[in-house]
Design a protein around this motif. Structure first.
Motif, mmCIF file in Angstrom:
data_model
loop_
_atom_site.group_PDB
_atom_site.id
_atom_site.type_symbol
_atom_site.label_atom_id
_atom_site.label_comp_id
_atom_site.label_asym_id
_atom_site.label_seq_id
_atom_site.Cartn_x
_atom_site.Cartn_y
_atom_site.Cartn_z
ATOM 1 N N TYR A 103 -59.909 -44.811 30.108
ATOM 2 C CA TYR A 103 -59.264 -43.620 29.514
ATOM 3 C C TYR A 103 -59.415 -43.584 27.997
ATOM 4 C CZ TYR A 103 -57.297 -43.164 34.174
ATOM 5 O OH TYR A 103 -57.149 -43.046 35.536
ATOM 6 N N SER A 104 -59.258 -44.739 27.324
ATOM 7 C CA SER A 104 -59.392 -44.736 25.867
ATOM 8 C C SER A 104 -60.830 -44.424 25.471
ATOM 9 C CB SER A 104 -58.965 -46.062 25.238
ATOM 10 O OG SER A 104 -58.437 -46.963 26.143
ATOM 11 N N ARG A 105 -61.775 -44.829 26.318
ATOM 12 C CA ARG A 105 -63.185 -44.527 26.035
ATOM 13 C C ARG A 105 -63.411 -43.025 26.149
ATOM 14 N NH1 ARG A 105 -67.646 -45.594 29.466
ATOM 15 N NH2 ARG A 105 -66.208 -46.633 30.869
ATOM 16 N N GLN A 106 -62.779 -42.387 27.147
ATOM 17 C CA GLN A 106 -62.890 -40.933 27.305
ATOM 18 C C GLN A 106 -62.366 -40.236 26.056
ATOM 19 O OE1 GLN A 106 -64.796 -41.703 30.065
ATOM 20 N NE2 GLN A 106 -64.409 -39.539 30.386
ATOM 21 N N GLU A 107 -61.320 -40.826 25.464
ATOM 22 C CA GLU A 107 -60.723 -40.228 24.262
ATOM 23 C C GLU A 107 -61.466 -40.662 23.003
ATOM 24 O OE1 GLU A 107 -56.639 -41.545 24.468
ATOM 25 O OE2 GLU A 107 -56.430 -40.668 26.467
ATOM 26 N N GLY A 108 -62.566 -41.403 23.157
ATOM 27 C CA GLY A 108 -63.380 -41.826 22.020
ATOM 28 C C GLY A 108 -62.774 -42.960 21.210
ATOM 29 N N LYS A 109 -61.808 -43.700 21.822
ATOM 30 C CA LYS A 109 -61.095 -44.720 21.051
ATOM 31 C C LYS A 109 -61.607 -46.146 21.259
ATOM 32 C CE LYS A 109 -56.738 -42.442 21.367
ATOM 33 N NZ LYS A 109 -55.607 -42.634 22.264
ATOM 34 N N ALA A 110 -62.338 -46.376 22.339
ATOM 35 C CA ALA A 110 -62.719 -47.769 22.633
ATOM 36 C C ALA A 110 -64.226 -47.911 22.688
ATOM 37 C CB ALA A 110 -62.095 -48.209 23.951
ATOM 38 N N ASP A 111 -64.871 -47.788 21.529
ATOM 39 C CA ASP A 111 -66.331 -47.837 21.532
ATOM 40 C C ASP A 111 -66.870 -49.263 21.509
ATOM 41 O OD1 ASP A 111 -65.235 -48.078 19.060
ATOM 42 O OD2 ASP A 111 -66.754 -46.907 18.007
ATOM 43 N N LYS A 112 -66.017 -50.237 21.219
ATOM 44 C CA LYS A 112 -66.504 -51.621 21.135
ATOM 45 C C LYS A 112 -66.561 -52.252 22.517
ATOM 46 C CE LYS A 112 -64.524 -52.143 16.528
ATOM 47 N NZ LYS A 112 -63.344 -51.244 16.438
ATOM 48 N N ARG A 113 -67.396 -51.687 23.347
ATOM 49 C CA ARG A 113 -67.454 -52.090 24.746
ATOM 50 C C ARG A 113 -67.759 -53.572 24.937
ATOM 51 N NH1 ARG A 113 -67.292 -49.799 29.483
ATOM 52 N NH2 ARG A 113 -68.721 -50.367 31.147
ATOM 53 N N GLU A 114 -68.726 -54.067 24.157
ATOM 54 C CA GLU A 114 -69.132 -55.473 24.308
ATOM 55 C C GLU A 114 -67.960 -56.421 24.032
ATOM 56 O OE1 GLU A 114 -70.693 -58.319 25.694
ATOM 57 O OE2 GLU A 114 -71.696 -56.432 26.154
ATOM 58 N N ALA A 115 -67.111 -56.030 23.080
ATOM 59 C CA ALA A 115 -65.958 -56.876 22.746
ATOM 60 C C ALA A 115 -64.962 -56.902 23.911
ATOM 61 C CB ALA A 115 -65.291 -56.366 21.479
ATOM 62 N N TYR A 116 -64.756 -55.743 24.545
ATOM 63 C CA TYR A 116 -63.860 -55.700 25.707
ATOM 64 C C TYR A 116 -64.440 -56.512 26.870
ATOM 65 C CZ TYR A 116 -60.842 -52.143 23.599
ATOM 66 O OH TYR A 116 -59.968 -51.480 22.785
ATOM 67 N N MET A 117 -65.773 -56.412 27.009
ATOM 68 C CA MET A 117 -66.451 -57.171 28.076
ATOM 69 C C MET A 117 -66.278 -58.673 27.857
ATOM 70 S SD MET A 117 -68.418 -55.365 30.335
ATOM 71 C CE MET A 117 -69.929 -56.250 30.646
ATOM 72 N N ALA A 118 -66.417 -59.087 26.600
ATOM 73 C CA ALA A 118 -66.324 -60.519 26.283
ATOM 74 C C ALA A 118 -64.933 -61.046 26.634
ATOM 75 C CB ALA A 118 -66.629 -60.742 24.805
ATOM 76 N N ILE A 119 -63.904 -60.254 26.330
ATOM 77 C CA ILE A 119 -62.528 -60.675 26.641
ATOM 78 C C ILE A 119 -62.334 -60.750 28.158
ATOM 79 C CG2 ILE A 119 -60.104 -59.960 26.498
ATOM 80 C CD1 ILE A 119 -60.828 -58.781 23.711
ATOM 81 N N LEU A 120 -62.828 -59.728 28.846
ATOM 82 C CA LEU A 120 -62.699 -59.723 30.307
ATOM 83 C C LEU A 120 -63.362 -60.959 30.918
ATOM 84 C CD1 LEU A 120 -61.958 -58.481 33.015
ATOM 85 C CD2 LEU A 120 -63.981 -57.014 32.839
ATOM 86 N N ARG A 121 -64.557 -61.295 30.407
ATOM 87 C CA ARG A 121 -65.265 -62.479 30.914
ATOM 88 C C ARG A 121 -64.421 -63.743 30.754
ATOM 89 N NH1 ARG A 121 -69.667 -61.013 27.838
ATOM 90 N NH2 ARG A 121 -70.835 -59.405 28.943
ATOM 91 N N MET A 122 -63.747 -63.841 29.608
ATOM 92 C CA MET A 122 -62.911 -65.039 29.374
ATOM 93 C C MET A 122 -61.773 -65.121 30.375
ATOM 94 S SD MET A 122 -62.487 -65.561 25.289
ATOM 95 C CE MET A 122 -63.027 -64.075 24.458
ATOM 96 N N PHE A 123 -61.153 -63.985 30.672
ATOM 97 C CA PHE A 123 -60.036 -63.991 31.629
ATOM 98 C C PHE A 123 -60.526 -64.273 33.056
ATOM 99 C CE2 PHE A 123 -57.593 -61.657 28.307
ATOM 100 C CZ PHE A 123 -56.476 -62.490 28.278
#
Ligand SMILES: [Zn+2]
Length: 260
Positions: A103-123
């Motif tokens: 949803y935040s990506r739809q609103e143009g707020k979460a463009d740092k996708r790779e950073a979110y991916m990296a966190i998800l991988r850690m969890f």
């Protein structure tokens, strides 16, 4: 005496409710036939609150994670969350809520996708390491991306909460043995009803995602775990399976998945 079928809310944010609402829900659990609440966390403070709540009432089963629909956490917060998981692995039920920001990506707020991916991988890595289930917020286009990550770990127990996605991904998830859960929006959302039609009951759970509020017959009402009864009724109708069997199966699924 008339006995209610027992239920488990497989996804709620109990820490976000106001204290008087928390007391109301906990006070009514026994009478509403709710045996346990899987209470997921949005961030570090939220996780600390859920652990605290669980110490006070053992029917609260805390999950620890970082919700993706918010600005990126600092490296320090991620490290603190992972340490919290390590230090409280016996008190916690699962890793979550984690995933990717749709949803935040739809609103143009979460463009740092790779950073979110990296966190998800850690969890995900942490869940694998400690053999804990993982609670995922991964919908639409994000779901296949998360499937790619999960498929590297064949034994992982994955729960896609309030799932929405295309038919191919739905098939892929069912084949992989991942679980999905539906919210009370099953009463008025065709998308949710369709998912229930497609997904095997053996891999389903029910949730409120409370305090998120619902529409239609739930309009203006505080989201309460007993709303799940209406969802189960709808599932039985859609799948044409006797209500009692649906209750039993959902309870068994959730109790097995989360070990509660
Ligand atoms: Zn949630």
């Amino acid at each position: 005496m008339f006995m209610l079928e027992r239920i488990i809310d497989a996804h709620i944010h109990l820490d976000i409710y106001k204290p008087d609402e928390q007391s109301l829900i906990l006070g009514e659990m026994e009478a509403s036939g709710v045996d346990a609440l899987i209470s997921v966390s949005n961030h570090l403070l939220s996780a600390q609150k859920n652990l605290q709540l669980a110490r006070y009432d053992s029917r609260i089963k805390p999950a620890i994670g970082f919700h993706p629909e918010q600005p990126l956490p600092s490296d320090e917060e991620v490290a603190d969350l992972l340490a919290l998981i390590d230090n409280h692995q016996d008190e916690m039920t699962a890793v979550g809520e984690v995933g990717l920001p749709y949803y935040s990506r739809q609103e143009g707020k979460a463009d740092k996708r790779e950073a979110y991916m990296a966190i998800l991988r850690m969890f995900i890595q942490k869940a694998v390491e400690l053999d804990k289930p993982v609670v995922l917020h991964a919908i639409y286009d994000d779901a296949p991306v998360v499937c790619d990550l999960l498929e590297k770990h064949s034994s992982i127990k994955a729960h896609f909460h309030w799932f929405k996605g295309d038919a191919r991904t739905v098939e892929r998830m069912a084949r992989n043995g991942y679980f999905v859960s539906v919210t009370p929006d099953i009463v008025y959302k065709e998308k949710t009803r369709k998912l229930v039609r497609q997904y095997p009951l053996e891999k389903m759970m029910v949730e409120t995602d409370g305090p998120w509020s619902f529409e239609g017959i739930f309009d203006g009402k505080m989201t309460h775990p007993d709303m799940i009864r209406r969802s189960i009724y709808e599932m039985a109708m859609i799948k044409r399976i006797p209500l009692q069997l649906v209750y039993d199966r959902l309870y068994e699924n959730t109790s097995w998945f989360y070990g509660v």
